[in-house]
Design a protein around this motif. Structure first.
Motif, PDB file in Angstrom:
ATOM      1  N   ARG A 102       0.834  -1.199   0.000  1.00 52.71           N
ATOM      2  CA  ARG A 102       0.000   0.000   0.000  1.00 52.71           C
ATOM      3  C   ARG A 102       0.865   1.245   0.000  1.00 52.71           C
ATOM      4  N   ARG A 103       0.430   2.267  -0.724  1.00 55.66           N
ATOM      5  CA  ARG A 103       1.169   3.519  -0.819  1.00 55.66           C
ATOM      6  C   ARG A 103       1.318   4.184   0.530  1.00 55.66           C
ATOM      7  N   THR A 104       0.422   3.875   1.477  1.00 52.54           N
ATOM      8  CA  THR A 104       0.457   4.547   2.776  1.00 52.54           C
ATOM      9  C   THR A 104       1.228   3.761   3.820  1.00 52.54           C
ATOM     10  N   THR A 149       4.122   7.585   1.595  1.00 53.67           N
ATOM     11  CA  THR A 149       2.981   7.832   0.706  1.00 53.67           C
ATOM     12  C   THR A 149       3.370   7.774  -0.766  1.00 53.67           C
ATOM     13  N   LEU A 150       4.661   7.731  -1.055  1.00 49.14           N
ATOM     14  CA  LEU A 150       5.114   7.741  -2.453  1.00 49.14           C
ATOM     15  C   LEU A 150       5.024   6.352  -3.072  1.00 49.14           C
ATOM     16  N   GLY A 151       4.781   6.329  -4.366  1.00 52.32           N
ATOM     17  CA  GLY A 151       4.860   5.073  -5.089  1.00 52.32           C
ATOM     18  C   GLY A 151       6.293   4.588  -5.156  1.00 52.32           C
ATOM     19  N   ALA A 152       6.464   3.324  -5.507  1.00 52.05           N
ATOM     20  CA  ALA A 152       7.796   2.712  -5.473  1.00 52.05           C
ATOM     21  C   ALA A 152       8.796   3.434  -6.366  1.00 52.05           C
ATOM     22  N   ARG A 185      10.264  11.998 -11.847  1.00 50.91           N
ATOM     23  CA  ARG A 185       9.856  11.274 -10.638  1.00 50.91           C
ATOM     24  C   ARG A 185      10.215  12.057  -9.384  1.00 50.91           C
ATOM     25  N   CYS A 186      11.400  12.667  -9.392  1.00 53.25           N
ATOM     26  CA  CYS A 186      11.801  13.483  -8.241  1.00 53.25           C
ATOM     27  C   CYS A 186      10.878  14.690  -8.098  1.00 53.25           C
ATOM     28  N   ARG A 192       4.643  15.950  -3.880  1.00 53.62           N
ATOM     29  CA  ARG A 192       3.814  15.173  -2.970  1.00 53.62           C
ATOM     30  C   ARG A 192       4.319  15.310  -1.536  1.00 53.62           C
ATOM     31  N   LEU A 193       5.635  15.260  -1.362  1.00 53.13           N
ATOM     32  CA  LEU A 193       6.203  15.423  -0.022  1.00 53.13           C
ATOM     33  C   LEU A 193       5.919  16.817   0.519  1.00 53.13           C
TER      34      LEU A 193
END
Length: 238
Positions: A102-104, A149-152, A185-186, A192-193
């Protein structure tokens, strides 16, 4: 790497490429020396990419088995460390995707920061004000939660560029993607961060205009925080 005369110098005197060549040639202990030399940095990347010590240990183990077996396929078109990091990141991402994490999911919050690259670690100064230490610990926990919370793929890029301090070009080689992909991606990961760490930006006690958080900076640089599990990386399982 094949067909070369084996270097008989002590293993500790060999550079990374020579160690890998010695391993391919069948020299006992060569791969162990190579792994020991880069163990802490590989573990830090595995831990932050995977998000949990157990998953990181499994990912690192998978990666080192793969590297041990595929050493003869090393083409020499990148640094040995880049090749090793690529295998570690891919192994960890493969586990994340297979498990559909899970992303979380939270990352471990008991990590300390590297004071410098490699093995060196810096503890909080004995004279540090308790309140300041508490603030730093709270910020670290907030960053850890936000990373979860970030994707892989975004997490891997942030880990390599902003936490391990790799130039974008080298991170791209490790991830085996285009430089623009790492930057993208960064950028998305930092945005998001930033949303999750907005309170830190407001309360930052640094000088005005110098807010310091994982989303700050440009695609080619970051705060270069280097966290690691205080227990250290696990030894390879036999």
């Amino acid at each position: 790497m094949r067909g070369h005369r084996q270097d008989e110098r002590p293993l500790a005197e060999l550079d990374d490429r020579a160690l890998l060549a010695a391993h391919v040639a069948g020299r006992e202990g060569a791969f162990g020396e190579l792994f020991a030399r880069h163990r802490d940095r590989l573990w830090a990347v595995a831990l932050r990419t995977s998000g949990h010590p157990e998953d990181a240990a499994d990912g690192l183990q998978d990666a080192m088995v793969a590297a041990y077996r595929r050493a003869g396929s090393f083409r020499g078109d990148a640094a040995v460390t880049t090749w090793l990091h690529r295998i570690v990141v891919n192994a960890c991402l493969d586990r994340l995707r297979a498990a559909r994490v899970r992303r979380t999911d939270r990352l471990p919050d008991d990590l300390e920061e590297y004071g410098d690259r490699g093995d060196a670690r810096t503890a909080a100064p004995e004279t540090e004000d308790p309140a300041e230490h508490s603030v730093r610990a709270e910020r670290r926990r907030a960053v850890v939660d936000a990373l979860g919370t970030l994707g892989a793929d975004q997490r891997a890029a942030i880990v390599l560029v902003d936490m391990e301090g790799y130039p974008v070009a080298e991170a791209a080689r490790i991830l085996d993607v285009a430089v623009g992909t790492v930057k993208s991606r960064c950028s998305r990961g930092r945005a998001r961060l930033a949303a999750h760490l907005a309170d830190l930006l407001v309360d930052d006690d640094r000088a005005p205009g110098q807010a310091h958080h994982p989303a700050a900076g440009n695609p080619d640089a970051g705060p270069h925080v280097r966290p690691d599990d205080p227990r250290g990386p696990p030894a390879p399982r036999s």
